[in-house]
Design an enzyme around this catalytic site. Sequence first.
Site, short mmCIF file in Angstrom:
data_model
loop_
_atom_site.label_atom_id
_atom_site.label_comp_id
_atom_site.label_asym_id
_atom_site.label_seq_id
_atom_site.Cartn_x
_atom_site.Cartn_y
_atom_site.Cartn_z
N HIS A 182 -10.69 9.44 -17.50
CA HIS A 182 -9.32 9.67 -17.01
C HIS A 182 -9.25 10.09 -15.55
O HIS A 182 -8.16 10.26 -15.00
CB HIS A 182 -8.58 10.70 -17.87
CG HIS A 182 -9.08 12.10 -17.67
ND1 HIS A 182 -10.21 12.59 -18.27
CD2 HIS A 182 -8.60 13.12 -16.92
CE1 HIS A 182 -10.40 13.84 -17.92
NE2 HIS A 182 -9.45 14.20 -17.09
C1 UD1 Z 1 -4.58 16.32 -15.60
C2 UD1 Z 1 -5.35 17.20 -14.63
C3 UD1 Z 1 -6.84 16.95 -14.77
C4 UD1 Z 1 -7.29 17.09 -16.20
C5 UD1 Z 1 -6.44 16.22 -17.10
C6 UD1 Z 1 -6.83 16.51 -18.53
C7 UD1 Z 1 -4.25 17.73 -12.49
C8 UD1 Z 1 -4.22 17.40 -11.04
N1 UD1 Z 1 -4.99 16.90 -13.25
O1 UD1 Z 1 -4.78 14.97 -15.22
O2 UD1 Z 1 -7.54 17.90 -14.00
O3 UD1 Z 1 -8.63 16.72 -16.30
O4 UD1 Z 1 -5.05 16.54 -16.92
O5 UD1 Z 1 -6.37 15.62 -19.45
O6 UD1 Z 1 -3.66 18.67 -12.90
N2 UD1 Z 1 1.01 11.49 -19.43
C9 UD1 Z 1 1.59 11.16 -20.62
N3 UD1 Z 1 1.76 12.15 -21.55
C10 UD1 Z 1 1.39 13.44 -21.35
C11 UD1 Z 1 0.80 13.75 -20.12
C12 UD1 Z 1 0.62 12.78 -19.18
O7 UD1 Z 1 1.95 10.02 -20.86
O8 UD1 Z 1 1.57 14.29 -22.24
C13 UD1 Z 1 0.80 10.42 -18.44
C14 UD1 Z 1 1.93 10.33 -17.41
O9 UD1 Z 1 2.17 9.01 -17.12
C15 UD1 Z 1 1.32 11.01 -16.20
C16 UD1 Z 1 -0.16 10.69 -16.33
O10 UD1 Z 1 -0.40 10.68 -17.73
O11 UD1 Z 1 1.87 10.54 -15.00
C17 UD1 Z 1 -1.06 11.70 -15.65
O12 UD1 Z 1 -0.75 13.03 -16.06
P1 UD1 Z 1 -1.05 14.29 -15.08
O13 UD1 Z 1 -0.82 15.56 -15.79
O14 UD1 Z 1 -0.34 14.10 -13.80
O15 UD1 Z 1 -2.57 14.11 -14.73
P2 UD1 Z 1 -3.80 13.84 -15.69
O16 UD1 Z 1 -4.42 12.57 -15.28
O17 UD1 Z 1 -3.39 14.01 -17.10
N1 UDP Z 2 -10.30 16.58 -26.11
C1 UDP Z 2 -9.75 16.38 -27.37
N2 UDP Z 2 -9.42 15.11 -27.74
C2 UDP Z 2 -9.64 14.04 -26.95
C3 UDP Z 2 -10.21 14.25 -25.67
C4 UDP Z 2 -10.52 15.54 -25.27
O1 UDP Z 2 -9.57 17.31 -28.14
O2 UDP Z 2 -9.33 12.92 -27.37
C5 UDP Z 2 -10.59 17.97 -25.70
C6 UDP Z 2 -12.06 18.30 -25.50
O3 UDP Z 2 -12.27 19.58 -26.00
C7 UDP Z 2 -12.21 18.30 -23.99
C8 UDP Z 2 -10.86 18.84 -23.58
O4 UDP Z 2 -9.96 18.21 -24.48
O5 UDP Z 2 -13.23 19.12 -23.54
C9 UDP Z 2 -10.48 18.61 -22.15
O6 UDP Z 2 -10.36 17.28 -21.94
P1 UDP Z 2 -10.02 16.48 -20.65
O7 UDP Z 2 -11.14 15.53 -20.51
O8 UDP Z 2 -8.64 15.98 -20.85
O9 UDP Z 2 -9.95 17.46 -19.39
P2 UDP Z 2 -11.02 17.96 -18.33
O10 UDP Z 2 -11.96 18.86 -19.03
O11 UDP Z 2 -11.67 16.77 -17.71
O12 UDP Z 2 -10.20 18.66 -17.31
#
Ligand code: UD1
Ligand code: UDP
Length: 365
Positions: free
Chosen positions: A204
């Site tokens: 991601h």
């Molecule tokens: C965010 C964090 C990242 C973390 C990740 C974990 C920042 C800068 N990034 O990245 O560090 O590793 O979360 O998963 O804070 N979206 C949905 N549903 C949701 C949430 C998001 O559809 O519930 C989609 C939206 O289109 C959104 C995109 O995912 O624009 C990205 O979400 P965002 O929270 O901006 O960043 P992540 O890539 O999730």
């Molecule tokens: N995780 C989960 N289901 C999933 C993917 C991730 O429960 O399908 C959990 C897992 O414990 C992981 C945590 O979510 O360590 C954080 O995940 P993510 O990769 O979104 O964030 P990051 O650690 O890269 O910020």
Amino acid sequence: MKILNVVGARPNFMKMAPLVRCLEARGIEQKLIHTGQHYDDNMSKVFFDDLGMPAPDIYMGVGSGSHAEQTARVMVEFEKVCLEEKPDLVVVVGDVNSTLACSIVAAKLWIPVAHVEAGLRSRDMKMPEEVNRVVTDRLTSLLLTPSPDGDENLIAEGVSKDKIFLVGNIMIDSLLANVERAKKSTILDELKIAPKSYGVLTLHRPSNVDDKETLMRLLKVVHEIADEIPIIFSCHPRTAQRLDELDEYNAIRNTGDVRIMGPLGYLDFMRLVSQSKIVLTDSGGLQEETTALQIPCVTLRENTERPITVTEGTNTVVGTDPDKIRAAARKALDGNIGDAKVPHLWDGKTAERIVDVFQKWHAGR
Ligand code: UD1
Ligand code: UDP
């Protein structure tokens, strides 16, 4: 002492749940604030259910947006919360935009901030999380580190030693507390896969999935590996959107056994990871969980802010070069993870040590 605990995105929930439980057990007044950065049930609610965490006292509902929009919305809403609640301490975890935004707000209102998972550095300022880490730590009064490299980074940046506390890795508190419960998950049966006969993939990071060429290069090598062993792909919503737009993917979609699933709940996912033969990922947390579970992890990034998972654990950082990915996967599939160990203080008692720090700090004010 009154504490405001902040969560916003998926990786925050498993870091906050043990702390909430420990504060509750010691009778300390607390409120749980959810910014709403992640909001889909499978990115948020499922973790409250799986981790037995109480529903948030305040849900700010900021949702998605550009970095500036999202950070600003959290700041506007959290300022109102702080003015109303008047906490003695704001606790933030990890490195997401909500972590940064709430730290800035609290610092400007002269409310002390505690940062759980302080000191981690990838030294890659193109990663939004690195910006969040550096700024958050600069504003924080209590820096709670998961490993000695965190202390060293902070000291090198000029942080006073008396603000740094090596407490261990709180994610591992959640992992150890739930490993038995996760055994009840039926995910392996549902997928019709046997333990140690499959790999797990998560992707991601914007640097991997927002660039079509990089994403396609990664998917090609994953599909090659999936010729040998099924790969269960827990697909993040950001990545799902990119896959929909990637027409080139259709040419390889049906090669190899790659099973694309929506994001999984914590217990299902921990069950899946704990029984896997290999994990391929760009996740931060997963590098740590695989080290704790002694599962080989191939990290599809050029760097890591969690070097202890490489020097002591099961992690190999390979970037996006297909040859390096193939070689690391080969080694892992052949059962060769070397003499990995679980780092010091990744023992399930980190929340207790953090609350000890809070109580001592409060008593000395
Ligand atoms: C965010 C964090 C990242 C973390 C990740 C974990 C920042 C800068 N990034 O990245 O560090 O590793 O979360 O998963 O804070 N979206 C949905 N549903 C949701 C949430 C998001 O559809 O519930 C989609 C939206 O289109 C959104 C995109 O995912 O624009 C990205 O979400 P965002 O929270 O901006 O960043 P992540 O890539 O999730
Ligand atoms: N995780 C989960 N289901 C999933 C993917 C991730 O429960 O399908 C959990 C897992 O414990 C992981 C945590 O979510 O360590 C954080 O995940 P993510 O990769 O979104 O964030 P990051 O650690 O890269 O910020």
